[in-house]
Design a protein around this motif. Structure first.
Motif, PDB file in Angstrom:
ATOM      1  N   ASN A  23     -16.913  -9.918   9.357  1.00 31.87           N
ATOM      2  CA  ASN A  23     -17.925  -9.132   8.651  1.00 31.87           C
ATOM      3  C   ASN A  23     -17.255  -8.238   7.605  1.00 31.87           C
ATOM      4  N   LEU A  24     -17.460  -8.570   6.334  1.00 30.65           N
ATOM      5  CA  LEU A  24     -16.856  -7.818   5.242  1.00 30.65           C
ATOM      6  C   LEU A  24     -17.822  -6.806   4.625  1.00 30.65           C
ATOM      7  N   SER A  25     -19.027  -6.677   5.190  1.00 32.84           N
ATOM      8  CA  SER A  25     -20.071  -5.895   4.525  1.00 32.84           C
ATOM      9  C   SER A  25     -19.669  -4.445   4.292  1.00 32.84           C
ATOM     10  N   SER A  26     -19.039  -3.813   5.269  1.00 35.40           N
ATOM     11  CA  SER A  26     -18.721  -2.398   5.084  1.00 35.40           C
ATOM     12  C   SER A  26     -17.477  -2.198   4.219  1.00 35.40           C
ATOM     13  N   LEU A  27     -16.723  -3.273   3.979  1.00 29.38           N
ATOM     14  CA  LEU A  27     -15.699  -3.188   2.937  1.00 29.38           C
ATOM     15  C   LEU A  27     -16.361  -3.269   1.571  1.00 29.38           C
ATOM     16  N   LYS A  28     -17.276  -4.221   1.441  1.00 30.92           N
ATOM     17  CA  LYS A  28     -17.909  -4.431   0.139  1.00 30.92           C
ATOM     18  C   LYS A  28     -18.769  -3.251  -0.291  1.00 30.92           C
ATOM     19  N   ASP A  29     -19.349  -2.526   0.675  1.00 35.38           N
ATOM     20  CA  ASP A  29     -20.125  -1.349   0.267  1.00 35.38           C
ATOM     21  C   ASP A  29     -19.279  -0.076   0.243  1.00 35.38           C
ATOM     22  N   GLY A  30     -17.972  -0.230   0.596  1.00 35.89           N
ATOM     23  CA  GLY A  30     -17.043   0.891   0.492  1.00 35.89           C
ATOM     24  C   GLY A  30     -17.101   1.888   1.619  1.00 35.89           C
ATOM     25  N   SER A  31     -17.974   1.657   2.619  1.00 37.92           N
ATOM     26  CA  SER A  31     -18.149   2.657   3.677  1.00 37.92           C
ATOM     27  C   SER A  31     -17.093   2.558   4.765  1.00 37.92           C
ATOM     28  N   LEU A  32     -16.540   1.356   4.976  1.00 43.50           N
ATOM     29  CA  LEU A  32     -15.577   1.087   6.061  1.00 43.50           C
ATOM     30  C   LEU A  32     -16.182   1.432   7.426  1.00 43.50           C
ATOM     31  N   SER A  33     -17.532   1.392   7.531  1.00 40.61           N
ATOM     32  CA  SER A  33     -18.216   1.909   8.713  1.00 40.61           C
ATOM     33  C   SER A  33     -17.824   1.207  10.000  1.00 40.61           C
ATOM     34  N   ASP A  34     -17.618  -0.118   9.966  1.00 42.14           N
ATOM     35  CA  ASP A  34     -17.235  -0.799  11.202  1.00 42.14           C
ATOM     36  C   ASP A  34     -15.777  -1.257  11.176  1.00 42.14           C
ATOM     37  N   TRP A  35     -15.016  -0.723  10.235  1.00 40.59           N
ATOM     38  CA  TRP A  35     -13.569  -0.954  10.183  1.00 40.59           C
ATOM     39  C   TRP A  35     -12.871   0.334  10.610  1.00 40.59           C
ATOM     40  N   ASP A  58      -1.035  -3.556   8.993  1.00 48.68           N
ATOM     41  CA  ASP A  58      -0.075  -2.471   9.246  1.00 48.68           C
ATOM     42  C   ASP A  58       0.864  -2.370   8.045  1.00 48.68           C
ATOM     43  N   LEU A  59       0.721  -1.315   7.246  1.00 48.31           N
ATOM     44  CA  LEU A  59       1.440  -1.239   5.965  1.00 48.31           C
ATOM     45  C   LEU A  59       2.219   0.067   5.810  1.00 48.31           C
ATOM     46  N   GLY A  60       2.632   0.658   6.919  1.00 54.07           N
ATOM     47  CA  GLY A  60       3.278   1.964   6.845  1.00 54.07           C
ATOM     48  C   GLY A  60       4.787   1.957   6.914  1.00 54.07           C
ATOM     49  N   LYS A  61       5.421   0.788   6.863  1.00 49.46           N
ATOM     50  CA  LYS A  61       6.871   0.735   7.080  1.00 49.46           C
ATOM     51  C   LYS A  61       7.659   1.466   6.000  1.00 49.46           C
ATOM     52  N   LEU A  62       7.242   1.328   4.736  1.00 49.42           N
ATOM     53  CA  LEU A  62       7.975   1.931   3.619  1.00 49.42           C
ATOM     54  C   LEU A  62       7.168   3.063   3.005  1.00 49.42           C
ATOM     55  N   PRO A  63       7.789   4.161   2.642  1.00 45.73           N
ATOM     56  CA  PRO A  63       7.051   5.319   2.112  1.00 45.73           C
ATOM     57  C   PRO A  63       6.592   5.116   0.672  1.00 45.73           C
ATOM     58  N   SER A  64       5.471   5.757   0.333  1.00 45.74           N
ATOM     59  CA  SER A  64       4.995   5.895  -1.051  1.00 45.74           C
ATOM     60  C   SER A  64       4.721   4.572  -1.748  1.00 45.74           C
ATOM     61  N   VAL A  65       4.309   3.575  -0.995  1.00 42.33           N
ATOM     62  CA  VAL A  65       3.922   2.295  -1.582  1.00 42.33           C
ATOM     63  C   VAL A  65       2.398   2.193  -1.568  1.00 42.33           C
ATOM     64  N   THR A  66       1.823   1.728  -2.674  1.00 36.61           N
ATOM     65  CA  THR A  66       0.383   1.513  -2.749  1.00 36.61           C
ATOM     66  C   THR A  66       0.092   0.023  -2.684  1.00 36.61           C
ATOM     67  N   TYR A  67      -0.762  -0.388  -1.746  1.00 34.80           N
ATOM     68  CA  TYR A  67      -1.097  -1.789  -1.534  1.00 34.80           C
ATOM     69  C   TYR A  67      -2.538  -2.058  -1.953  1.00 34.80           C
ATOM     70  N   LEU A  68      -2.787  -3.271  -2.448  1.00 36.17           N
ATOM     71  CA  LEU A  68      -4.136  -3.747  -2.721  1.00 36.17           C
ATOM     72  C   LEU A  68      -4.347  -5.050  -1.960  1.00 36.17           C
ATOM     73  N   ILE A  69      -5.479  -5.166  -1.245  1.00 34.13           N
ATOM     74  CA  ILE A  69      -5.858  -6.393  -0.536  1.00 34.13           C
ATOM     75  C   ILE A  69      -7.192  -6.847  -1.108  1.00 34.13           C
ATOM     76  N   ASP A  70      -7.246  -8.071  -1.627  1.00 35.72           N
ATOM     77  CA  ASP A  70      -8.481  -8.580  -2.224  1.00 35.72           C
ATOM     78  C   ASP A  70      -9.544  -8.742  -1.138  1.00 35.72           C
ATOM     79  N   VAL A  71     -10.692  -8.097  -1.322  1.00 36.97           N
ATOM     80  CA  VAL A  71     -11.729  -8.082  -0.290  1.00 36.97           C
ATOM     81  C   VAL A  71     -12.334  -9.469  -0.076  1.00 36.97           C
TER      82      VAL A  71
END
Length: 742
Positions: free
Chosen positions: A323-335, A455-468
């Motif tokens: 279910n990607l709906s709460s990603l697509k609406d930006g709420s992250l409600s069920d993530w 899990d993307l916390g291994k290296l500091p100060s990196v910005t990640y993008l994941i295509d929804v």
């Protein structure tokens, strides 16, 4: 050599230099001895050294120093020593590709402009270092340029029957007005291995309908919107149109294909694959046909990728596993945005296509473990015993590291058989500024649901993008036709395409760098360290690359240096002095010979090399006879010769009086051999690498050492006298008169 990096110290009879290591080492004192200072020198000698003039007064050739830009701009004592003793300065790090070029390929000149202004005010020249090297590069940006092309897939399952195309019979398809031929060709599609429909317009073709391929009937649901998409290219500029049977408007002339903001019924084609995508909904009944009309221009050959001709019902109920709906609406409600670092949010126009959504996840400056930045999916229902393929696309603003962990698997933190790096399987995957697809299969479910975490916390100060849109979980054992959209297509670039792209990037970098400093910098280190130790050219086939390593030669071949010199000459000044530079030439005479031979090759290809730089990072044990032989060989090339990065290390940061004297003698010997064996007309000059043994100069370069001419307190060492005497060709202090101060 690297100012930013560290060389390991090798205990060899003659010190050999090699690639630099990336770990910052601490500068430490020997508690039994203390700091390196002029206190080691006898009083009379120390007083003699204070009476020497500035170093550059003892020679007529260019005397330079390799410096830290920040130190020069911020440390008054450091700056004063350089201004008083040297004619030219070389920025040890800040003028290289890595610090100059950002993730978009743009150059930031701010710091170097300030540096140039300060040195110009002081009357110093700047030697440009370096235009082409395999280290200190923005390798993430360069690798992103040649990364595979990611082509978006269709939005859902296609309603179009392609069987008559895939078997080559065209059964069910109408080859109307077939021009000079409509056929199915293997290995001609998007990936190079797919099938394509080949359509050839005749020499007299002049209207769209002179070359047409018509689809079978396509069943539709009245009132639904349908997305039509396909990929097309041509052997020369062409023109295409789609016409229909069964629509209210079978020959639409608006709201279809946009060209520079103007809507038209036709679309242009080129030799590059392009996607054509649009929507229709004005159906007269429950079926329609569409025609590829490609006859407008004569003698054009078109290719349409068969696997990617799609007609998709956008209003069909999707079978969603995730279910990607709460990603697509930006709420992250069920993530679950657990351990959210410096932020987890949904960003518009940042996904694969540039208009799609992406989840942005920012690791904090203190992030050090994968779980310091986590995004958790909702529960995902599965069928026990089935295999599930998980795939997504990710990129980062700099080199990063990711991991997928789970809740509901037998092995929630897998460390093997997942992501392959150089043939070795690991629990994490690297990320770069290029979109990368991560794909793997899971089946060890404990129940009927599971969750997964990014899990993307291994290296500091990196910005990640994941295509929804392309976070896809597929049941590989489900019946066919049950899925939704197709995943993106990955098209690898050919070697020729990579060579062309990297060549263009080199030209862009050199033209901008040399062009920007055309009125300020008149000598450049154009190609740095191209040779292997045995005298052959580096080939770039390195398995364990550092984050900032990129080998231009790997993509451009041996002519990479030819191009670099041509670009430097074209975009700079006609009289700029252009150098090639390498290290260990005094240790490996074979390497010295190989470099000279490479210069001959470069010039045979139409470029001009003005000078050869020999770095000379030496030790007390360096073979003096080889040093002289090196100068003889270099002089025989007829080129300007420069000692480009001279220092003499002692193997300790707390040397004895005897070691300081030996260091001074080695400096003197090198100055004398340079002037003895290189004709005056070929003597460009000498650049000493670094000013002092002060800790702030050695955080990255030669820690635990004492290689320079000033001590930790910026007092002249015995080595200062050695350089001055070597330049002057005599013991300068013998001419001193009067009593020395007590």
């Amino acid at each position: 050599m690297k100012y930013k990096k560290i060389f390991p110290i090798l205990a060899l009879t003659s010190l050999i230099f090699s690639s630099c290591d990336d770990q910052i080492m601490e500068w430490e004192k020997d508690p039994s001895h203390g700091e390196v200072t002029t206190a080691e020198l006898p009083l009379e000698l120390a007083e003699k050294i204070t009476r020497y003039d500035a170093l550059n007064t003892y020679t007529d050739f260019v005397l330079g120093n390799g410096i830290g830009v920040n130190l020069y701009l911020e440390d008054v004592v450091y700056q004063k020593i350089i201004n008083e003793n040297f004619d030219e300065v070389t920025a040890g790090y800040d003028m290289k590709h890595g610090p100059m070029v950002n993730s978009n390929g743009e150059l930031n000149f701010t710091k170097v402009d300030a540096f140039i202004a300060a040195t110009k005010e002081a009357g110093l020249k700047v030697f440009g270092h370096t235009l082409n090297w395999h280290q200190n590069q923005n390798a993430s940006y360069l690798n992103g340029l040649i990364a595979p092309t990611v082509i978006p897939g269709a939005s859902g399952s296609s309603s179009l029957d392609l069987s008559g195309l895939k078997d080559g019979t065209l059964n069910g398809w109408g080859a109307w007005n077939s021009g000079d031929g409509i056929t199915v060709i293997d290995n001609s599609g998007l990936t190079g291995t797919d099938q394509a429909v080949k359509m050839i317009a005749s020499a007299t073709s002049s209207a769209e309908y002179n070359l047409q391929l018509v689809s079978p009937d396509i069943t539709v649901v009245q009132g639904h919107n349908y997305e039509i998409s396909f990929y097309i290219k041509s052997d020369q500029p062409g023109s295409g149109r789609i016409s229909f049977e069964g629509l209210d408007n079978n020959y639409p002339y608006k709201d279809w294909f946009s060209t520079d903001g103007e809507w038209t019924s036709s679309f242009p084609t080129t030799s590059a694959w392009q996607q054509v995508k649009f929507n229709v909904n004005d159906f007269q009944g429950n079926t329609f046909k569409m025609a590829f009309d490609l006859g407008k221009l004569p003698s054009v050959t078109y290719y349409i990728d068969i696997n990617n001709i799609n007609v998709v019902d956008l209003d069909a109920e999707p079978e969603a596993i995730l279910n990607l709906s709460s990603l697509k609406d930006g709420s992250l409600s069920d993530w679950g945005a657990w351990n959210s670092g410096d932020g987890i949010s949904v960003i518009e126009n940042s996904g694969l296509t540039g208009t799609a959504q992406a989840v942005q996840m920012i690791a904090s400056a203190t992030s050090s473990a994968e779980y310091n930045l986590q995004l958790i999916t909702p529960s995902i229902s599965i069928t026990q015993g089935h295999n599930y393929e998980i795939s997504f696309y990710i990129k980062s603003d700099q080199t990063g590291s990711g991991r997928i962990s789970f809740d509901g698997l037998e092995n929630n933190y897998p460390y093997k058989d997942w992501f392959s790096t150089g043939g070795d399987w690991t629990g994490s995957f690297p990320t770069t500024s290029a979109w990368t697809q991560i794909k793997f299969t899971v089946n060890d479910f404990q129940g009927d649901t599971f969750k997964m975490a990014f899990d993307l916390g291994k290296l500091p100060s990196v910005t990640y993008l994941i295509d929804v849109d392309n976070i896809i979980i597929t049941d590989l054992d489900a019946s066919s036709g049950s899925g939704g959209g197709s995943g993106p297509i990955i098209v690898e670039k050919t070697d020729a395409e990579k060579a062309e792209i990297i060549d263009a990037s080199m030209e862009d970098w050199i033209s901008k760098m040399v062009g920007h400093y055309k009125n300020d910098v008149f000598a450049w280190d154009v190609v740095n360290e191209p040779m292997k130790e045995g005298g052959s050219l580096r080939d770039g086939n390195v398995t364990d690359l550092a984050d900032d390593e990129f080998y231009w030669v790997k993509y451009m071949g041996e002519d990479f240096a030819v191009k670099a010199f041509k670009y430097a000459r074209e975009y700079g000044n006609a009289n700029d002095v252009l150098f090639i530079n390498d290290y260990n030439l005094e240790y490996s005479l074979e390497k010295c010979d190989g470099l000279i031979e490479y210069v001959t090759y470069i010039e045979s290809q139409g470029a001009t090399v003005d000078g050869i730089g020999t770095q000379m990072h030496v030790s007390l044990n360096s073979d003096k006879s080889k040093i002289e032989q090196m100068f003889i060989k270099l002089a025989a090339s007829g080129k300007l010769i420069k000692i480009s990065e001279l220092d003499v290390r002692l193997g300790t940061n707390s040397p004895t009086e005897a070691q300081l004297a030996e260091q001074a003698e080695m400096y003197r010997y090198i100055m004398e051999m340079f002037q003895k064996n290189v004709p005056v007309a070929q003597q460009y000059g000498v650049t000493v690498w670094g000013v002092s043994d002060n800790v702030q100069e050695h955080e990255y370069w030669l820690p635990d050492e004492s290689p320079n001419l000033w001590d930790t307190n910026y007092k002249r060492k015995h080595a200062y006298k050695g350089v001055a005497d070597g330049l002057a060709g005599k013991d300068v202090s013998e001419d001193f008169s009067g009593e020395l101060d007590n």
